[in-house]
Scaffold this active site. Structure first.
Site, PDB file in Angstrom:
ATOM      1  N   CYS A 287      13.227  11.538   7.612  1.00 19.13           N
ATOM      2  CA  CYS A 287      13.202  11.021   8.973  1.00 19.13           C
ATOM      3  C   CYS A 287      14.586  11.060   9.608  1.00 19.13           C
ATOM      4  O   CYS A 287      14.709  11.123  10.819  1.00 19.13           O
ATOM      5  CB  CYS A 287      12.686   9.588   8.945  1.00 19.13           C
ATOM      6  SG  CYS A 287      13.554   8.572   7.733  1.00 19.13           S
TER       7      CYS A 287
ATOM      8  N   GLU B 159       9.527   1.641  10.679  1.00 18.14           N
ATOM      9  CA  GLU B 159      10.538   2.690  10.463  1.00 18.14           C
ATOM     10  C   GLU B 159       9.817   4.014  10.634  1.00 18.14           C
ATOM     11  O   GLU B 159       9.034   4.419   9.773  1.00 18.14           O
ATOM     12  CB  GLU B 159      11.124   2.589   9.055  1.00 18.14           C
ATOM     13  CG  GLU B 159      11.827   1.279   8.747  1.00 18.14           C
ATOM     14  CD  GLU B 159      13.154   1.130   9.462  1.00 18.14           C
ATOM     15  OE1 GLU B 159      13.571   2.055  10.194  1.00 18.14           O
ATOM     16  OE2 GLU B 159      13.770   0.064   9.319  1.00 18.14           O
TER      17      GLU B 159
ATOM     18  N   LYS C 292       0.860  -1.174   0.000  1.00 15.88           N
ATOM     19  CA  LYS C 292       0.000   0.000   0.000  1.00 15.88           C
ATOM     20  C   LYS C 292       0.904   1.234   0.000  1.00 15.88           C
ATOM     21  O   LYS C 292       1.426   1.652   1.017  1.00 15.88           O
ATOM     22  CB  LYS C 292      -0.918   0.064   1.217  1.00 15.88           C
ATOM     23  CG  LYS C 292      -2.013   1.097   0.970  1.00 15.88           C
ATOM     24  CD  LYS C 292      -2.464   1.879   2.181  1.00 15.88           C
ATOM     25  CE  LYS C 292      -1.657   3.046   2.569  1.00 15.88           C
ATOM     26  NZ  LYS C 292      -1.712   4.214   1.694  1.00 15.88           N
TER      27      LYS C 292
ATOM     28  N   GLU D 271       9.141  16.106  15.709  1.00 15.12           N
ATOM     29  CA  GLU D 271       9.601  16.044  14.325  1.00 15.12           C
ATOM     30  C   GLU D 271       8.799  17.058  13.498  1.00 15.12           C
ATOM     31  O   GLU D 271       7.575  17.008  13.458  1.00 15.12           O
ATOM     32  CB  GLU D 271       9.379  14.638  13.782  1.00 15.12           C
ATOM     33  CG  GLU D 271       9.942  14.460  12.388  1.00 15.12           C
ATOM     34  CD  GLU D 271       9.729  13.045  11.870  1.00 15.12           C
ATOM     35  OE1 GLU D 271       8.576  12.580  11.877  1.00 15.12           O
ATOM     36  OE2 GLU D 271      10.704  12.418  11.436  1.00 15.12           O
TER      37      GLU D 271
HETATM   38  P1  NAD Z   1       1.912   8.517   7.745  1.00 14.11           P
HETATM   39  O1  NAD Z   1       2.243   7.728   8.937  1.00 14.11           O
HETATM   40  O2  NAD Z   1       0.810   9.476   7.814  1.00 14.11           O
HETATM   41  O3  NAD Z   1       1.579   7.570   6.516  1.00 14.11           O
HETATM   42  C1  NAD Z   1       2.463   6.554   6.075  1.00 14.11           C
HETATM   43  C2  NAD Z   1       1.675   5.520   5.310  1.00 14.11           C
HETATM   44  O4  NAD Z   1       0.779   4.876   6.222  1.00 14.11           O
HETATM   45  C3  NAD Z   1       0.801   6.088   4.193  1.00 14.11           C
HETATM   46  O5  NAD Z   1       0.795   5.179   3.120  1.00 14.11           O
HETATM   47  C4  NAD Z   1      -0.566   6.162   4.840  1.00 14.11           C
HETATM   48  O6  NAD Z   1      -1.619   6.124   3.916  1.00 14.11           O
HETATM   49  C5  NAD Z   1      -0.544   4.920   5.707  1.00 14.11           C
HETATM   50  N1  NAD Z   1      -1.472   4.933   6.825  1.00 14.11           N
HETATM   51  C6  NAD Z   1      -1.973   6.005   7.487  1.00 14.11           C
HETATM   52  N2  NAD Z   1      -2.822   5.604   8.444  1.00 14.11           N
HETATM   53  C7  NAD Z   1      -2.847   4.250   8.417  1.00 14.11           C
HETATM   54  C8  NAD Z   1      -3.521   3.261   9.173  1.00 14.11           C
HETATM   55  N3  NAD Z   1      -4.349   3.571  10.161  1.00 14.11           N
HETATM   56  N4  NAD Z   1      -3.305   1.961   8.868  1.00 14.11           N
HETATM   57  C9  NAD Z   1      -2.448   1.620   7.890  1.00 14.11           C
HETATM   58  N5  NAD Z   1      -1.793   2.509   7.127  1.00 14.11           N
HETATM   59  C10 NAD Z   1      -1.978   3.814   7.394  1.00 14.11           C
HETATM   60  O7  NAD Z   1       3.292   9.217   7.342  1.00 14.11           O
HETATM   61  P2  NAD Z   1       3.557  10.206   6.126  1.00 14.11           P
HETATM   62  O8  NAD Z   1       3.013  11.541   6.496  1.00 14.11           O
HETATM   63  O9  NAD Z   1       3.157   9.595   4.848  1.00 14.11           O
HETATM   64  O10 NAD Z   1       5.161  10.239   6.139  1.00 14.11           O
HETATM   65  C11 NAD Z   1       5.891  11.050   6.983  1.00 14.11           C
HETATM   66  C12 NAD Z   1       6.375  10.298   8.205  1.00 14.11           C
HETATM   67  O11 NAD Z   1       7.130   9.157   7.806  1.00 14.11           O
HETATM   68  C13 NAD Z   1       7.308  11.094   9.071  1.00 14.11           C
HETATM   69  O12 NAD Z   1       6.929  11.015  10.420  1.00 14.11           O
HETATM   70  C14 NAD Z   1       8.663  10.435   8.876  1.00 14.11           C
HETATM   71  O13 NAD Z   1       9.556  10.564   9.918  1.00 14.11           O
HETATM   72  C15 NAD Z   1       8.314   9.051   8.601  1.00 14.11           C
HETATM   73  N6  NAD Z   1       9.378   8.396   7.831  1.00 14.11           N
HETATM   74  C16 NAD Z   1      10.165   7.464   8.448  1.00 14.11           C
HETATM   75  C17 NAD Z   1      11.207   6.863   7.758  1.00 14.11           C
HETATM   76  C18 NAD Z   1      12.091   5.823   8.390  1.00 14.11           C
HETATM   77  O14 NAD Z   1      12.676   5.045   7.666  1.00 14.11           O
HETATM   78  N7  NAD Z   1      12.193   5.762   9.701  1.00 14.11           N
HETATM   79  C19 NAD Z   1      11.443   7.208   6.437  1.00 14.11           C
HETATM   80  C20 NAD Z   1      10.632   8.166   5.842  1.00 14.11           C
HETATM   81  C21 NAD Z   1       9.587   8.743   6.560  1.00 14.11           C
END
Ligand code: NAD
Length: 473
Positions: free
Chosen positions: A278, A244, A169, A378
């Site tokens: 991140c 992650e 997804k 963050e």
């Molecule tokens: P997000 O958590 O809002 O969404 C990430 C993914 O999860 C999206 O595909 C979203 O549609 C999905 N999602 C949202 N709610 C869900 C649920 N209830 N069940 C299942 N899936 C769900 O994050 P974002 O805004 O897309 O990305 C930014 C965040 O990602 C930042 O906090 C960043 O630090 C983190 N990030 C972490 C890493 C790492 O490797 N540690 C790398 C890149 C980004």
């Protein structure tokens, strides 16, 4: 205007059951550049069923067969590099230089996984037992928008190398990149159902994947808040989980550091991926005795950084991905001011002369204390905090005083000293005098930055479970 109205299930592009249309924006212009028809829960269930059907045969493929598949996937992705680069700039707003790296990374992770697989022994002896590493089953892979293609390919590469089948997804905001990736991977000619790609919302498709009893493993990259919700839901069926999540990485500048070398590195570490990273080093820890000198260098360096048109090769900071993200970053800049941090560069609003697009001024605060909101949360934008420290002990204390622990940076003229400091930092990766990425090494977070590791052997084993077969020799 791109219309994306198919998802990928059981080896075919199909029209989703879901019928919500979702606009895709160019963040540099705020114009709609595409529209995607989102999948729903029923589509997610179909995808999981296809992956479940494919698993018994796929899990019995041998190493050679899977190495060949990964190599074919690599070649197919590499042949789409230019198209992917274009999509990353258009849909995400990454500056071209970064978009090039991202497009290459999406194919590199596949060849790197092939290498890891080639060298990996799936069985070893432990006394009377033969310990066999067995693939977990159907893997649910959920990715964010800040490097969507790279995350899809990286997670899928590890899952398939292990012998798992997958339902992916991707971020709903990255559907143009996802289409290019899907078309490339389709060309690689894998058996039907081995991977399925279902673009939809987190609350629908995501929620179905993380709760479905036929999914054995979850690998999620995204926010810490969603990661925690996933872990709670996954507990119901005891899924294996790799998370992650977010970060608030410290960049420790030791008192012997050469600022000629360190200031450009610290700024790049903090502002990478337009701040939407991140691993960004957003808390810069500087010795009090050299604070004024460091600030002056930073102000000068930030003056030379271009935030604007991502297609201009001189640009190093592109727009935020969305209006929501722009609002979020603006709110944090306001909070920084209100809590008494001192702005030394940037500030609220768009960069000078930029009229449209979700652009943010590269912003640096000094006189930040580690308890301030901008030092704890963050921000996910180009906003850096300089925190002064008295001595190395205090620097280490501040560095570790965070709920996160994804990455850290240590800069010093004395490598041994820097390594000693690195050994005391609670983070999954510590970069000493470098910003290099090492794909053979594990990547992941301590504390609330996540659970588990990706990349290399650790990343492969995240999709495997050991089984001991014990019998008389
Ligand atoms: P997000 O958590 O809002 O969404 C990430 C993914 O999860 C999206 O595909 C979203 O549609 C999905 N999602 C949202 N709610 C869900 C649920 N209830 N069940 C299942 N899936 C769900 O994050 P974002 O805004 O897309 O990305 C930014 C965040 O990602 C930042 O906090 C960043 O630090 C983190 N990030 C972490 C890493 C790492 O490797 N540690 C790398 C890149 C980004």
């Amino acid at each position: 205007m791109q219309i994306i109205d198919t998802i990928y299930i059981d080896g075919a592009f199909v029209t989703p059951h879901g019928n919500e249309l979702f606009d895709l924006f160019n963040p540099a212009t705020e114009q709609v550049v595409g529209r995607v028809r989102l999948a729903d829960e029923a589509d997610a269930r179909d995808a999981i069923a296809a992956a479940k059907r494919a698993f018994p045969a796929f899990s019995r493929t041998n190493k050679r067969e899977r190495v060949d598949m990964l190599k074919r996937m690599h070649a197919a992705m590499a042949s789409r590099k230019e198209a992917l680069l274009e999509a990353i700039v258009e849909e995400y707003g990454a500056p071209v230089s970064l978009a090039r790296w991202m497009a290459e990374h999406a194919s590199d992770v596949l060849s790197e996984a092939a290498k890891v697989l080639e060298d990996y022994a799936f069985a070893h002896r432990a006394g009377l037992a033969e310990v066999v590493m067995q693939p977990l089953g159907v893997a649910g892979l959920v990715t964010p928008w800040n490097n969507n293609a790279g995350f899809i390919c990286g997670k899928l590469a590890a899952a398939l190398a292990a012998g798992c089948t997958a339902v992916i997804k991707p971020s709903e905001m990255s559907a143009i990149q996802t289409r290019i990736v899907t078309e490339a991977l389709h060309e690689a000619g894998l058996p039907r159902g081995v991977f399925n790609i279902v673009t939809g919302r987190g609350e629908t498709v995501g929620a179905q994947i993380i709760s479905h009893p036929d999914v054995a493993k979850l690998s999620f990259t995204g926010s810490t808040a969603v990661g925690k919700a996933i872990l709670r839901t996954a507990a119901e069926t005891l899924k294996r989980v790799t998370l992650e999540l977010g970060g608030k990485s410290p960049a420790i500048v030791l008192d012997d550091a050469s600022f000629d070398e360190v200031v450009p590195l610290a700024i790049q570490a903090g502002l990478m991926n337009s701040g939407q990273a991140c691993i960004a080093g957003t808390r810069i820890l500087v010795p009090q005795s050299r604070l004024a000198e460091f600030e002056a260098r930073v102000v000068e360096a930030i003056g030379g950084i271009r935030a604007g048109d991502p297609r201009d090769p001189r640009t190093s900071i592109g727009p935020m991905v969305s209006q929501k993200q722009w609002d979020r970053v603006q709110r944090y800049i306001r909070i920084g001011i209100d809590e008494g941090a001192r702005l030394i560069a940037g500030g609220e609003g768009r960069p000078h002369g930029v009229e449209a697009g979700w652009f943010v001024r590269p912003t640096v605060f000094s006189d930040v204390t580690n308890g301030m909101t901008i030092a704890r949360e963050e921000i996910f934008g180009p906003v850096l905090s300089i925190i002064a420290y008295r001595d190395t002990e205090e620097a280490i204390e501040i560095a570790n005083d965070t709920p996160y622990g994804l990455q850290a940076y240590v800069f010093s003229s004395d490598v041994e000293r820097a390594r000693e400091v690195a050994s005391r930092i609670d983070a999954g990766r510590v970069l000493v005098n470098t910003l290099a990425h090492e794909p053979a090494a594990p990547f992941g977070g301590f504390k609330q930055s996540g659970i588990g590791r990706e990349y290399g052997t650790f990343g492969l084993e995240a999709f495997l479970e050991p089984k001991a077969v014990i019998g008389a020799p």
